[in-house]
Design a protein around this motif. Sequence first.
Motif, PDB file in Angstrom:
ATOM      1  N   ILE A  52       0.879  -1.168   0.000  1.00  0.00           N
ATOM      2  CA  ILE A  52       0.000   0.000   0.000  1.00  0.00           C
ATOM      3  C   ILE A  52       0.919   1.220   0.000  1.00  0.00           C
ATOM      4  N   ILE A  53       0.805   2.060  -1.019  1.00  0.00           N
ATOM      5  CA  ILE A  53       1.687   3.220  -1.168  1.00  0.00           C
ATOM      6  C   ILE A  53       0.890   4.487  -0.903  1.00  0.00           C
TER       7      ILE A  53
ATOM      8  N   TYR B  89      12.131   7.467  -7.661  1.00  0.00           N
ATOM      9  CA  TYR B  89      11.180   6.486  -8.182  1.00  0.00           C
ATOM     10  C   TYR B  89      11.814   5.106  -8.278  1.00  0.00           C
ATOM     11  N   ASN B  90      13.032   5.042  -8.785  1.00  0.00           N
ATOM     12  CA  ASN B  90      13.708   3.753  -8.930  1.00  0.00           C
ATOM     13  C   ASN B  90      13.952   3.093  -7.575  1.00  0.00           C
TER      14      ASN B  90
ATOM     15  N   VAL C  76       5.568   7.932   0.814  1.00  0.00           N
ATOM     16  CA  VAL C  76       6.399   8.774  -0.041  1.00  0.00           C
ATOM     17  C   VAL C  76       6.061  10.215   0.283  1.00  0.00           C
ATOM     18  N   GLU C  77       7.028  10.956   0.822  1.00  0.00           N
ATOM     19  CA  GLU C  77       6.757  12.290   1.357  1.00  0.00           C
ATOM     20  C   GLU C  77       7.639  13.337   0.706  1.00  0.00           C
ATOM     21  N   GLY C  78       7.022  14.469   0.330  1.00  0.00           N
ATOM     22  CA  GLY C  78       7.792  15.561  -0.241  1.00  0.00           C
ATOM     23  C   GLY C  78       6.904  16.580  -0.928  1.00  0.00           C
ATOM     24  N   PHE C  79       7.430  17.776  -1.130  1.00  0.00           N
ATOM     25  CA  PHE C  79       6.584  18.890  -1.571  1.00  0.00           C
ATOM     26  C   PHE C  79       6.060  18.738  -2.992  1.00  0.00           C
ATOM     27  N   THR C  80       6.725  17.934  -3.828  1.00  0.00           N
ATOM     28  CA  THR C  80       6.233  17.754  -5.197  1.00  0.00           C
ATOM     29  C   THR C  80       6.167  16.283  -5.606  1.00  0.00           C
ATOM     30  N   VAL C  81       6.138  15.363  -4.658  1.00  0.00           N
ATOM     31  CA  VAL C  81       6.146  13.946  -5.057  1.00  0.00           C
ATOM     32  C   VAL C  81       4.925  13.587  -5.901  1.00  0.00           C
TER      33      VAL C  81
ATOM     34  N   ILE D  60       5.516   8.578  -9.793  1.00  0.00           N
ATOM     35  CA  ILE D  60       5.245   8.307  -8.379  1.00  0.00           C
ATOM     36  C   ILE D  60       3.757   8.468  -8.082  1.00  0.00           C
ATOM     37  N   ASN D  61       3.154   9.493  -8.610  1.00  0.00           N
ATOM     38  CA  ASN D  61       1.720   9.703  -8.386  1.00  0.00           C
ATOM     39  C   ASN D  61       0.927   8.464  -8.794  1.00  0.00           C
TER      40      ASN D  61
END
Length: 204
Positions: free
Chosen positions: A10-11, A76-77, A111-116, A122-123
């Motif tokens: 689960i992502i 991503y990789n 997955v955490e970050g201002f533009t992930v 990734i989205n």
Amino acid sequence: MIGDQSDNWIIIGVSGVTCGGKTTLANQLKNTLTPVYVFHQDKYFHPDDSPRHVKCAGLEHNNYDILSALDMESMYNDIVTTIDGEDRSHGSFRERREGRLEIDDKSFIIVEGFTVLNYAPINEICDLRYYFVLEYEECLLRRSYRLYDPPDVEGYFDQCVWPEHLKYKAEIERDARVTILDGTQQDSLSIVVRDLQNLGANYI
């Protein structure tokens, strides 16, 4: 490309405005879920002297608030290799523990970050997506209490940070899969937990 192991995960994508509460929520989830891996986008900035950086218009300062300032392909990789079971060393891992939330035999990735969520690969692999927002004044105030390396120069917030956030936020608002979170509220964790329970999560 993600292999057959993707069904075992689960992502959760946690993104949004600077100082909005992303890292706080990611850490809360790390302490709530089991087993769980956490990937922080801030670990993927290109070196300060990298030619990949561009200057903020009118300032002698790299623009760190755009996707190209980060090695998103590597992020991503790293996530994909974790999913495929090849390499789990790049994320922060919290092993299976009692008293935490789990879903059958699945593992979690945060997955955490201002533009992930603005990075399409990734989205698209996220099962749940959350985006923090703040009003301008609150965001500016919170950022004034933060220390950055390198530190913000005068004008950087208005020249780069806020305009870039508005641009990326506009992209996210077109994605109906994303839940918008108010960074001034205290119920973000409960919202995510509720969504996970709707997916079948239970406390062990």
